[in-house]
Design a protein around this motif. Structure first.
Motif, short mmCIF file in Angstrom:
data_model
loop_
_atom_site.label_atom_id
_atom_site.label_comp_id
_atom_site.label_asym_id
_atom_site.label_seq_id
_atom_site.Cartn_x
_atom_site.Cartn_y
_atom_site.Cartn_z
N MET A 266 -47.50 15.75 22.35
CA MET A 266 -48.64 16.11 21.52
C MET A 266 -48.63 17.58 21.12
O MET A 266 -49.31 17.98 20.18
CB MET A 266 -49.94 15.80 22.28
N GLU A 267 -47.87 18.38 21.84
CA GLU A 267 -47.84 19.82 21.58
C GLU A 267 -46.83 20.14 20.49
O GLU A 267 -45.65 19.81 20.60
CB GLU A 267 -47.46 20.57 22.86
N HIS A 268 -47.30 20.77 19.42
CA HIS A 268 -46.40 21.16 18.35
C HIS A 268 -45.78 22.50 18.72
O HIS A 268 -46.47 23.46 19.04
CB HIS A 268 -47.17 21.28 17.04
N LYS A 269 -44.42 22.59 18.66
CA LYS A 269 -43.72 23.74 19.19
C LYS A 269 -43.42 24.84 18.17
O LYS A 269 -42.98 25.92 18.53
CB LYS A 269 -42.40 23.29 19.84
N PHE A 270 -43.58 24.57 16.86
CA PHE A 270 -43.46 25.59 15.82
C PHE A 270 -42.06 26.17 15.66
O PHE A 270 -41.92 27.28 15.14
CB PHE A 270 -44.44 26.75 16.09
N GLU A 271 -41.01 25.45 16.10
CA GLU A 271 -39.67 26.00 15.92
C GLU A 271 -39.34 26.17 14.44
O GLU A 271 -38.87 27.24 14.01
CB GLU A 271 -38.61 25.11 16.58
N LYS A 272 -39.57 25.14 13.65
CA LYS A 272 -39.27 25.21 12.22
C LYS A 272 -40.17 26.22 11.52
O LYS A 272 -39.72 26.96 10.63
CB LYS A 272 -39.41 23.83 11.57
N ALA A 273 -41.43 26.25 11.88
CA ALA A 273 -42.36 27.20 11.25
C ALA A 273 -41.92 28.64 11.51
O ALA A 273 -41.96 29.49 10.62
CB ALA A 273 -43.77 26.97 11.77
N LYS A 274 -41.51 28.92 12.73
CA LYS A 274 -41.06 30.28 13.07
C LYS A 274 -39.82 30.64 12.29
O LYS A 274 -39.66 31.79 11.83
CB LYS A 274 -40.81 30.38 14.57
N GLY A 275 -38.91 29.66 12.11
CA GLY A 275 -37.71 29.91 11.32
C GLY A 275 -38.02 30.18 9.86
O GLY A 275 -37.44 31.09 9.24
N TYR A 276 -38.93 29.41 9.29
CA TYR A 276 -39.32 29.62 7.90
C TYR A 276 -40.01 30.97 7.72
O TYR A 276 -39.78 31.67 6.72
CB TYR A 276 -40.26 28.50 7.43
N TYR A 277 -40.83 31.33 8.67
CA TYR A 277 -41.54 32.61 8.57
C TYR A 277 -40.57 33.78 8.65
O TYR A 277 -40.76 34.80 7.99
CB TYR A 277 -42.60 32.72 9.68
N ALA A 278 -39.53 33.62 9.45
CA ALA A 278 -38.54 34.69 9.59
C ALA A 278 -37.73 34.89 8.32
O ALA A 278 -37.12 35.95 8.13
CB ALA A 278 -37.61 34.38 10.76
N GLN A 279 -37.68 33.88 7.44
CA GLN A 279 -36.95 34.01 6.19
C GLN A 279 -37.66 34.92 5.19
O GLN A 279 -37.04 35.39 4.23
CB GLN A 279 -36.76 32.63 5.55
N CYS A 280 -38.94 35.16 5.41
CA CYS A 280 -39.70 36.00 4.48
C CYS A 280 -39.25 37.47 4.61
O CYS A 280 -38.84 37.92 5.67
CB CYS A 280 -41.20 35.88 4.76
N GLN A 281 -39.39 38.19 3.51
CA GLN A 281 -39.00 39.59 3.50
C GLN A 281 -40.15 40.48 3.96
O GLN A 281 -41.32 40.17 3.76
CB GLN A 281 -38.57 40.00 2.09
N ASN A 282 -39.77 41.59 4.58
CA ASN A 282 -40.74 42.61 5.03
C ASN A 282 -41.79 42.02 5.98
O ASN A 282 -42.98 42.34 5.89
CB ASN A 282 -41.44 43.24 3.83
N VAL A 283 -41.33 41.18 6.89
CA VAL A 283 -42.22 40.59 7.88
C VAL A 283 -42.18 41.45 9.15
O VAL A 283 -41.11 41.67 9.71
CB VAL A 283 -41.81 39.15 8.23
N PRO A 284 -43.32 41.95 9.60
CA PRO A 284 -43.33 42.77 10.83
C PRO A 284 -42.86 41.96 12.03
O PRO A 284 -43.17 40.77 12.16
CB PRO A 284 -44.80 43.19 10.97
#
Length: 240
Positions: free
Chosen positions: A59-77
C-alpha cells in the motif's frame, strides 16, 4: 481446546500411575507437546504479522519513479524532492489528502508545491505509470481507508479551521511566493523548455505502450477491486 488438552494430560497421568508407568516420562511428553504447541502458535502469529507487513508495504507508494523524474529537471536544489515528498504523498493516498484538506495551512502549502513546473511535470509523468495505477487501485478498493476518509469530513473541527483560515497568518504565508518575480521567471523558462512537454508526447514512443498494456491485461492489476467486492458481499450476507 486447551482445557480439553489438560484433561487429556491428567487422564494420561492417572493411567500411567495405574499401570506403573513412570509419571516423569508422561509429564515430559506433556511438556514436549506444550512446547510444540507454543512454537506452532508463535509461527502462526509470525506469518500473520508478515502478511500484514507485506500488505502495508504494497500500500505504500515508494516514489522511485517520481524522484527520478524530478531529478531530470534543471536547476533543482539538492534535497528538494525529500522536502516535498510528504506532500506529494497526498496524491497517492486519499487518507493523506483528506488530512491535508482538513487543515488550511497544510492545504495552502500543498497548493504552492503543486504550482511549480518541476512538480507539475513529475506528477504528469507519474500519472501514466502502472505503479501509480496500482497504488490508486489498492487505495480506492480499501473500504476501511475510504471510511476513515469520510470520517475526516464529518469532523466539525475541520470546518471551524477553514472558517478561521482568513484570520490565520500561517494560511496566507505560502501564498507569498506569488509576489516573487522568480516564480514567474521559472514558469516562463519551463514553457520554453521542450523537456517540460515530455508528458504530452511520451505516448508517441512505441515502447511506452508495452508496460501499460501488460498492466491492463494482467488480472492481478484488478485483484484489489475483486477482493473488495467479495469482502463487501460476504459482510452483507453473514447468514449465508
Amino acid at each position: 481446546m486447551k482445557s480439553m488438552k489438560y484433561c487429556t494430560q491428567a487422564f494420561c497421568l492417572v493411567v500411567a500411575a495405574a499401570f506403573g508407568y513412570p509419571a516423569a516420562a508422561t509429564e515430559s511428553q506433556a511438556a514436549s507437546e506444550s512446547a510444540v504447541e507454543a512454537k506452532t502458535e508463535a509461527a502462526s502469529e509470525t506469518v500473520a504479522e508478515s502478511k500484514k507487513n507485506e500488505r502495508q508495504y504494497q500500500m505504500e507508494h515508494k516514489f522511485e519513479k517520481a524522484k527520478g523524474y524530478y531529478a531530470q529537471c534543471q536547476n533543482v536544489p539538492e534535497g528538494r524532492f525529500d522536502e516535498i515528498q510528504s506532500y506529494l504523498k497526498a496524491f497517492t493516498d486519499m487518507e493523506v489528502m483528506a488530512d491535508m484538506m482538513s487543515d488550511p495551512v497544510k492545504f495552502a502549502k500543498l497548493m504552492t508545491i503543486v504550482n511549480d513546473p518541476h512538480t507539475m511535470r513529475t506528477m504528469m509523468l507519474c500519472a501514466t505509470e502502472p505503479v501509480m495505477w496500482d497504488t490508486w487501485v489498492r487505495g480506492m478498493s480499501d473500504y476501511e481507508k475510504m471510511m476513515r476518509v469520510m470520517y475526516r469530513f464529518m469532523d466539525p473541527g475541520m470546518y471551524m479551521r477553514w472558517m478561521m483560515a482568513p484570520m490565520n497568518p500561517q494560511a496566507w504565508a505560502p501564498m507569498y511566493q506569488f509576489m516573487d518575480p522568480n516564480y514567474y521567471t521559472k514558469w516562463m523558462t519551463a514553457f520554453a523548455n521542450p523537456v517540460f512537454y515530455q508528458p504530452l508526447y511520451a505516448w508517441m514512443n512505441p515502447n511506452w505502450y508495452t508496460p501499460r498494456l501488460q498492466w491492463m491485461m494482467d488480472p492481478q492489476s484488478f485483484a484489489p477491486l475483486f477482493n473488495a467486492v467479495n469482502t463487501v458481499s460476504s459482510m452483507d450476507s453473514p447468514g449465508e
